[in-house]
Structure formats: C-alpha cells, structure tokens
Design a protein around this motif. Structure first.
Motif, PDB file in Angstrom:
ATOM      1  N   THR A   1      -5.412  -1.343   6.267  1.00 30.38           N
ATOM      2  CA  THR A   1      -5.230  -2.788   6.072  1.00 30.38           C
ATOM      3  C   THR A   1      -6.046  -3.598   7.071  1.00 30.38           C
ATOM      4  O   THR A   1      -6.723  -4.572   6.699  1.00 30.38           O
ATOM      5  CB  THR A   1      -3.741  -3.153   6.200  1.00 30.38           C
ATOM      6  OG1 THR A   1      -3.008  -2.495   5.162  1.00 30.38           O
ATOM      7  CG2 THR A   1      -3.534  -4.648   6.103  1.00 30.38           C
TER       8      THR A   1
ATOM      9  N   SER B   1      -1.680   3.401   6.826  1.00 31.70           N
ATOM     10  CA  SER B   1      -1.828   2.195   6.023  1.00 31.70           C
ATOM     11  C   SER B   1      -2.240   0.992   6.877  1.00 31.70           C
ATOM     12  O   SER B   1      -2.981   0.120   6.414  1.00 31.70           O
ATOM     13  CB  SER B   1      -0.516   1.888   5.292  1.00 31.70           C
ATOM     14  OG  SER B   1      -0.656   0.768   4.452  1.00 31.70           O
TER      15      SER B   1
ATOM     16  N   ASP C   1       0.820  -1.209   0.000  1.00 27.79           N
ATOM     17  CA  ASP C   1       0.000   0.000   0.000  1.00 27.79           C
ATOM     18  C   ASP C   1       0.859   1.266   0.000  1.00 27.79           C
ATOM     19  O   ASP C   1       0.457   2.293  -0.556  1.00 27.79           O
ATOM     20  CB  ASP C   1      -0.928  -0.003   1.222  1.00 27.79           C
ATOM     21  CG  ASP C   1      -1.865   1.180   1.256  1.00 27.79           C
ATOM     22  OD1 ASP C   1      -2.689   1.310   0.331  1.00 27.79           O
ATOM     23  OD2 ASP C   1      -1.770   1.993   2.201  1.00 27.79           O
TER      24      ASP C   1
END
Length: 287
Positions: free
Chosen positions: A234, A230, A198
């Motif tokens: 996630t 991130s 990412d």
C-alpha cells in the motif's frame, strides 16, 4: 555549519520549485562562508560545493548520512520503479529518519557523530512494532555504544566515508513480530482502509467521528505478517517515487536525496531545474 546544512532544507527546494528562485538560498549561501570557484558558477555547483564541505569527517550531519543511504541503497541496490523511500515517518512517539520499502520495510535510524544516543532505546522499541528490519547507521564515535545498546536483531552500519556504508551487523527480518495496531497508527486513514481491502477485510462503515477507532479495531484482529506485506504494498503505491525519476536525473547528485523527500508537483519540475541552473551572480539578487 547551520547555513550549509539548511541549504538542503525542504524550504529552499519548495521555494525554488514554486517561484523559480529562493531568497532563502541567497541568504544562506552568503552566510555559509563559501566563495565562488569561478565567475560563471551555477547554483547547482554551489550545492555540490556545500555538500563537499559537509561530508568532511567531523562535519557530517544527518543529510550526509541520508544521502549515502539514498545513493547506496535506494538508487544503488533498487530503483524508484521498484522501491520507495519515506523520511520523518511517524512511528509511535518517534519519527523514523528514513524507511526504504521494497519487498519488506526497513527503517534506518541515523546517529551521526553530532547526535545523542539518549533516545535510541525508545526509538528502537517503537520501530520494532512497525518495521520488519531495523538498522542503526552510526559514525565512528558512536559505533561501539550502538553495538552494545542495540538488541541483537537490530543491524548496525558504519559510514566509513561520506558515501561508503559498511554493514557491521546484519539486521534480522522480524515481520511476524510487528504490532498491527502500531502499524495502523502510523498510516493515513485512507491507507489503513486500503490495507483492509487488500486483505479481504470489509472496511467497516461508521460516522467520521468514529471511523478511525473502528478501523483501528479491525487491525487488532489481523495477522502481523499479513499486515506487514499489505502495508508495504500500500505504501509503495500511495507514496511511490517513480514519478520523480526524471527530475532526479536532472539534478546534481547532492540534491537528489532532498528532492526525494519533498513533495514537488510535476508542473514545478522544470521551474526547479531552471533555478538550479541559474548563475550564482544572478541568484544572489533573489529576494
């Protein structure tokens, strides 16, 4: 008290979801001292009665605090479509009682009147390496000590009634102070690899025996704010709760926090609901 508390354990819910019955529930209800309020009382009504007993001042355990956070924060301020919740999330040498992920990662450490504060300092030190915001939610008996022990950036909450949370001190957002290496150690390897992708970092190739160490080394070179942003993205994807929305709506309010903390397969949802709807006199024959 032990039997009342264990009624809301993952073992009872998993057994009901898998088998459509729970001998453990029957035994614990028998040991709880609760009496049926009417001849046709259902298992759902039994859970509500047990929850009502536990939420009385002086008896409130961790589950009551978790329920208050679930209903007031996760389901009250957010929704299962936009936020996620983690329980018993490993963080260093500690396990976070409850974490809510929305636009940021907020950890809630529960200190009921029945808990000790002996590990609080170490827990907060572990949490600040992984989470942007930290709150301690405490009962009246611990409130003063928590305010004195917790650093100024740590927020403090009070459970005034079983379902009413008062913010005594707001938490500061310190995403830039997290430790990327500590975050990595709290993630599954697949999640850590997703964070790297990412952020546009090439996931290193290595033998399975070395991959964990190599991915961890990549995290050490990352910016804390980037890792935080991130990681939240996630985890919301990998551990999202949106698929449980329909199930939660079909359960009594007292069981909703438990259902959000246990992995229940979609194909077992109807079986669990049927078990909850079972009359108590039939449930007491479960083995």
């Amino acid at each position: 008290m032990s039997a009342l508390s264990r009624l809301f354990s993952s073992s009872v819910l998993r057994e009901m979801a898998k088998k459509g019955r729970s001998g453990l529930f029957a035994r614990l209800f028998s040991e709880s001292g609760l009496a049926p309020s009417h001849p046709d009382q259902s298992v759902a009504e039994c859970f509500e009665a047990a929850f009502g007993r536990l939420r009385r001042a002086g008896l409130r355990n961790e589950y009551i605090y978790r329920a208050a956070l679930t209903h007031n924060v996760l389901l009250g301020s957010h929704s299962l479509a936009t936020a996620s919740m983690l329980t018993e999330f490993r963080t260093g040498a500690s396990k976070a009682d409850l974490v809510i992920l929305n636009g940021t990662a907020t950890v809630y450490e529960i200190k009921s009147d029945r808990d000790s504060l002996s590990r609080l300092e170490k827990q907060l030190a572990d949490y600040q390496k992984v989470f942007a915001k930290i709150y301690v939610i405490a009962g009246e008996a611990h409130l003063r000590d928590v305010l004195e022990a917790a650093p100024p950036h740590v927020g403090v909450m009070r459970l005034a009634r079983w379902d009413r949370i008062t913010i005594i001190r707001e938490a500061s957002d310190r995403a830039s102070n997290i430790c990327p290496r500590a975050v990595f150690q709290s993630l599954r390897l697949s999640e850590a690899q997703s964070v790297l992708r990412d952020l546009g970092v090439i996931v290193p190739e290595a033998p399975n025996t070395l991959l964990h160490a190599v991915v961890g080394a990549s995290f050490e070179r990352l910016d804390p704010d980037d890792v935080h942003r991130s990681t939240v993205k996630t985890l919301k994807r990998s551990r999202g709760l949106a698929s449980l929305g329909e199930l939660v709506d079909r359960l009594p309010r007292s069981l909703q926090p438990a259902a959000l903390s246990v992995q229940i397969r979609r194909k077992d949802h109807d079986r669990l609901v049927r078990a909850i709807e079972t009359p108590l006199h039939a449930a007491m024959t479960w083995t």
